[in-house]
Write a protein that holds these residues in place. Structure first.
Motif, PDB file in Angstrom:
ATOM      1  N   ILE A  51       0.844  -1.204   0.000  1.00 28.00           N
ATOM      2  CA  ILE A  51       0.000   0.000   0.000  1.00 28.00           C
ATOM      3  C   ILE A  51       0.875   1.249   0.000  1.00 28.00           C
ATOM      4  O   ILE A  51       0.612   2.207  -0.735  1.00 28.00           O
ATOM      5  N   GLU A  52       1.940   1.233   0.803  1.00 23.86           N
ATOM      6  CA  GLU A  52       2.851   2.375   0.848  1.00 23.86           C
ATOM      7  C   GLU A  52       3.531   2.590  -0.502  1.00 23.86           C
ATOM      8  O   GLU A  52       3.658   3.724  -0.973  1.00 23.86           O
ATOM      9  N   TYR A  53       3.947   1.504  -1.164  1.00 24.37           N
ATOM     10  CA  TYR A  53       4.571   1.602  -2.487  1.00 24.37           C
ATOM     11  C   TYR A  53       3.601   2.208  -3.498  1.00 24.37           C
ATOM     12  O   TYR A  53       3.968   3.096  -4.276  1.00 24.37           O
ATOM     13  N   ILE A  54       2.362   1.747  -3.491  1.00 26.32           N
ATOM     14  CA  ILE A  54       1.355   2.272  -4.417  1.00 26.32           C
ATOM     15  C   ILE A  54       1.128   3.762  -4.172  1.00 26.32           C
ATOM     16  O   ILE A  54       1.059   4.559  -5.110  1.00 26.32           O
ATOM     17  N   LEU A  55       1.035   4.149  -2.908  1.00 28.59           N
ATOM     18  CA  LEU A  55       0.825   5.556  -2.574  1.00 28.59           C
ATOM     19  C   LEU A  55       2.021   6.408  -2.998  1.00 28.59           C
ATOM     20  O   LEU A  55       1.843   7.476  -3.592  1.00 28.59           O
ATOM     21  N   GLN A  56       3.236   5.930  -2.734  1.00 23.91           N
ATOM     22  CA  GLN A  56       4.421   6.676  -3.142  1.00 23.91           C
ATOM     23  C   GLN A  56       4.501   6.794  -4.664  1.00 23.91           C
ATOM     24  O   GLN A  56       4.839   7.856  -5.189  1.00 23.91           O
ATOM     25  N   ASP A  57       4.201   5.718  -5.366  1.00 28.61           N
ATOM     26  CA  ASP A  57       4.215   5.743  -6.828  1.00 28.61           C
ATOM     27  C   ASP A  57       3.198   6.754  -7.346  1.00 28.61           C
ATOM     28  O   ASP A  57       3.471   7.501  -8.275  1.00 28.61           O
ATOM     29  N   TYR A  58       2.053   6.794  -6.731  1.00 32.66           N
ATOM     30  CA  TYR A  58       1.000   7.718  -7.147  1.00 32.66           C
ATOM     31  C   TYR A  58       1.394   9.167  -6.869  1.00 32.66           C
ATOM     32  O   TYR A  58       1.259  10.036  -7.734  1.00 32.66           O
ATOM     33  N   THR A  59       1.909   9.444  -5.667  1.00 33.18           N
ATOM     34  CA  THR A  59       2.236  10.825  -5.306  1.00 33.18           C
ATOM     35  C   THR A  59       3.498  11.328  -6.009  1.00 33.18           C
ATOM     36  O   THR A  59       3.622  12.518  -6.262  1.00 33.18           O
ATOM     37  N   ASN A  60       4.431  10.444  -6.321  1.00 30.58           N
ATOM     38  CA  ASN A  60       5.663  10.855  -6.996  1.00 30.58           C
ATOM     39  C   ASN A  60       5.481  11.043  -8.489  1.00 30.58           C
ATOM     40  O   ASN A  60       6.362  11.572  -9.148  1.00 30.58           O
ATOM     41  N   ASN A  61       4.379  10.595  -9.016  1.00 31.23           N
ATOM     42  CA  ASN A  61       4.155  10.641 -10.452  1.00 31.23           C
ATOM     43  C   ASN A  61       3.613  12.015 -10.838  1.00 31.23           C
ATOM     44  O   ASN A  61       2.427  12.266 -10.797  1.00 31.23           O
ATOM     45  N   LYS A  62       4.506  12.901 -11.222  1.00 31.95           N
ATOM     46  CA  LYS A  62       4.127  14.276 -11.536  1.00 31.95           C
ATOM     47  C   LYS A  62       3.568  14.422 -12.948  1.00 31.95           C
ATOM     48  O   LYS A  62       2.950  15.406 -13.280  1.00 31.95           O
ATOM     49  N   ALA A  63       3.806  13.460 -13.827  1.00 32.46           N
ATOM     50  CA  ALA A  63       3.375  13.568 -15.225  1.00 32.46           C
ATOM     51  C   ALA A  63       1.974  13.021 -15.435  1.00 32.46           C
ATOM     52  O   ALA A  63       1.564  12.805 -16.563  1.00 32.46           O
ATOM     53  N   ASN A  64       1.254  12.769 -14.361  1.00 32.17           N
ATOM     54  CA  ASN A  64      -0.115  12.273 -14.449  1.00 32.17           C
ATOM     55  C   ASN A  64      -0.175  10.912 -15.148  1.00 32.17           C
ATOM     56  O   ASN A  64      -1.062  10.645 -15.944  1.00 32.17           O
ATOM     57  N   GLU A  65       0.805  10.070 -14.858  1.00 34.68           N
ATOM     58  CA  GLU A  65       0.863   8.734 -15.429  1.00 34.68           C
ATOM     59  C   GLU A  65       0.763   7.712 -14.304  1.00 34.68           C
ATOM     60  O   GLU A  65       1.145   7.986 -13.175  1.00 34.68           O
ATOM     61  N   ILE A  66       0.271   6.545 -14.639  1.00 28.09           N
ATOM     62  CA  ILE A  66       0.160   5.455 -13.686  1.00 28.09           C
ATOM     63  C   ILE A  66       0.952   4.276 -14.225  1.00 28.09           C
ATOM     64  O   ILE A  66       0.792   3.895 -15.386  1.00 28.09           O
ATOM     65  N   GLU A  67       1.829   3.713 -13.385  1.00 23.41           N
ATOM     66  CA  GLU A  67       2.600   2.548 -13.811  1.00 23.41           C
ATOM     67  C   GLU A  67       1.687   1.331 -13.751  1.00 23.41           C
ATOM     68  O   GLU A  67       1.249   0.914 -12.686  1.00 23.41           O
ATOM     69  N   ILE A  68       1.359   0.765 -14.896  1.00 21.25           N
ATOM     70  CA  ILE A  68       0.452  -0.376 -14.952  1.00 21.25           C
ATOM     71  C   ILE A  68       1.196  -1.703 -14.978  1.00 21.25           C
ATOM     72  O   ILE A  68       0.610  -2.752 -14.746  1.00 21.25           O
ATOM     73  N   SER A  69       2.482  -1.648 -15.266  1.00 26.47           N
ATOM     74  CA  SER A  69       3.363  -2.804 -15.240  1.00 26.47           C
ATOM     75  C   SER A  69       4.766  -2.254 -15.094  1.00 26.47           C
ATOM     76  O   SER A  69       4.985  -1.059 -15.309  1.00 26.47           O
ATOM     77  N   SER A  70       5.703  -3.072 -14.746  1.00 22.73           N
ATOM     78  CA  SER A  70       7.063  -2.595 -14.537  1.00 22.73           C
ATOM     79  C   SER A  70       7.584  -1.904 -15.799  1.00 22.73           C
ATOM     80  O   SER A  70       7.757  -2.527 -16.841  1.00 22.73           O
ATOM     81  N   GLY A  71       7.764  -0.583 -15.706  1.00 20.31           N
ATOM     82  CA  GLY A  71       8.268   0.195 -16.834  1.00 20.31           C
ATOM     83  C   GLY A  71       7.228   0.598 -17.850  1.00 20.31           C
ATOM     84  O   GLY A  71       7.538   1.281 -18.815  1.00 20.31           O
ATOM     85  N   ALA A  72       5.972   0.199 -17.675  1.00 19.11           N
ATOM     86  CA  ALA A  72       4.902   0.551 -18.607  1.00 19.11           C
ATOM     87  C   ALA A  72       3.949   1.524 -17.932  1.00 19.11           C
ATOM     88  O   ALA A  72       3.406   1.236 -16.863  1.00 19.11           O
ATOM     89  N   TYR A  73       3.758   2.694 -18.554  1.00 20.98           N
ATOM     90  CA  TYR A  73       2.955   3.744 -17.945  1.00 20.98           C
ATOM     91  C   TYR A  73       1.736   4.063 -18.794  1.00 20.98           C
ATOM     92  O   TYR A  73       1.783   4.023 -20.019  1.00 20.98           O
ATOM     93  N   LEU A  74       0.678   4.399 -18.136  1.00 19.06           N
ATOM     94  CA  LEU A  74      -0.564   4.826 -18.784  1.00 19.06           C
ATOM     95  C   LEU A  74      -0.776   6.292 -18.429  1.00 19.06           C
ATOM     96  O   LEU A  74      -0.819   6.649 -17.252  1.00 19.06           O
ATOM     97  N   ARG A  75      -0.857   7.129 -19.460  1.00 17.15           N
ATOM     98  CA  ARG A  75      -1.037   8.551 -19.214  1.00 17.15           C
ATOM     99  C   ARG A  75      -2.525   8.864 -19.174  1.00 17.15           C
ATOM    100  O   ARG A  75      -3.301   8.396 -19.991  1.00 17.15           O
ATOM    101  N   ASN A  76      -2.907   9.673 -18.201  1.00 14.21           N
ATOM    102  CA  ASN A  76      -4.292  10.096 -18.053  1.00 14.21           C
ATOM    103  C   ASN A  76      -4.503  11.373 -18.835  1.00 14.21           C
ATOM    104  O   ASN A  76      -3.968  12.415 -18.494  1.00 14.21           O
ATOM    105  N   TYR A  77      -5.253  11.285 -19.931  1.00 14.61           N
ATOM    106  CA  TYR A  77      -5.541  12.447 -20.753  1.00 14.61           C
ATOM    107  C   TYR A  77      -6.893  13.009 -20.350  1.00 14.61           C
ATOM    108  O   TYR A  77      -7.856  12.275 -20.152  1.00 14.61           O
ATOM    109  N   SER A  78      -6.960  14.336 -20.247  1.00 12.18           N
ATOM    110  CA  SER A  78      -8.255  14.946 -19.939  1.00 12.18           C
ATOM    111  C   SER A  78      -9.106  14.972 -21.209  1.00 12.18           C
ATOM    112  O   SER A  78      -8.586  15.095 -22.313  1.00 12.18           O
ATOM    113  N   GLN A  79     -10.397  14.874 -21.048  1.00 17.02           N
ATOM    114  CA  GLN A  79     -11.305  14.836 -22.205  1.00 17.02           C
ATOM    115  C   GLN A  79     -11.984  16.147 -22.392  1.00 17.02           C
ATOM    116  O   GLN A  79     -12.282  16.889 -21.610  1.00 17.02           O
TER     117      GLN A  79
END
Length: 79
Positions: A51-79
């Motif tokens: 849980i701590e790792y997930i929270l740190q990954d989320y808060t450290n991600n300044k580019a609005n991306e989510i790591e969905i797999s090791s090294g693979a990121y999904l960018r959140n685009y606004s609509q």
């Protein structure tokens, strides 16, 4: 169900009304005050570490991306 190293039948608990459950706040108080001296709660540490790792990954991600797999990121685009 076990309580104080003794087998307890659920039907007996229902018959005599003996409630051995704790509320969430009572459970927390018991853990904080070391009232569960015989209970090993170390197995929770891996869940909290994840849980701590997930929270740190989320808060450290300044580019609005989510790591969905090791090294693979999904960018959140606004609509």
């Amino acid at each position: 169900m076990k309580y104080e190293k003794q087998e307890v039948e659920l039907s007996e608990v229902a018959k005599n009304g003996k409630n051995i459950a704790l509320s969430k706040s009572s459970f927390i108080n018991h853990v904080e005050n070391n009232l569960f001296k015989e209970v090993d709660i170390t197995s929770f540490s891996s869940a909290f570490a994840l849980i701590e790792y997930i929270l740190q990954d989320y808060t450290n991600n300044k580019a609005n991306e989510i790591e969905i797999s090791s090294g693979a990121y999904l960018r959140n685009y606004s609509q």
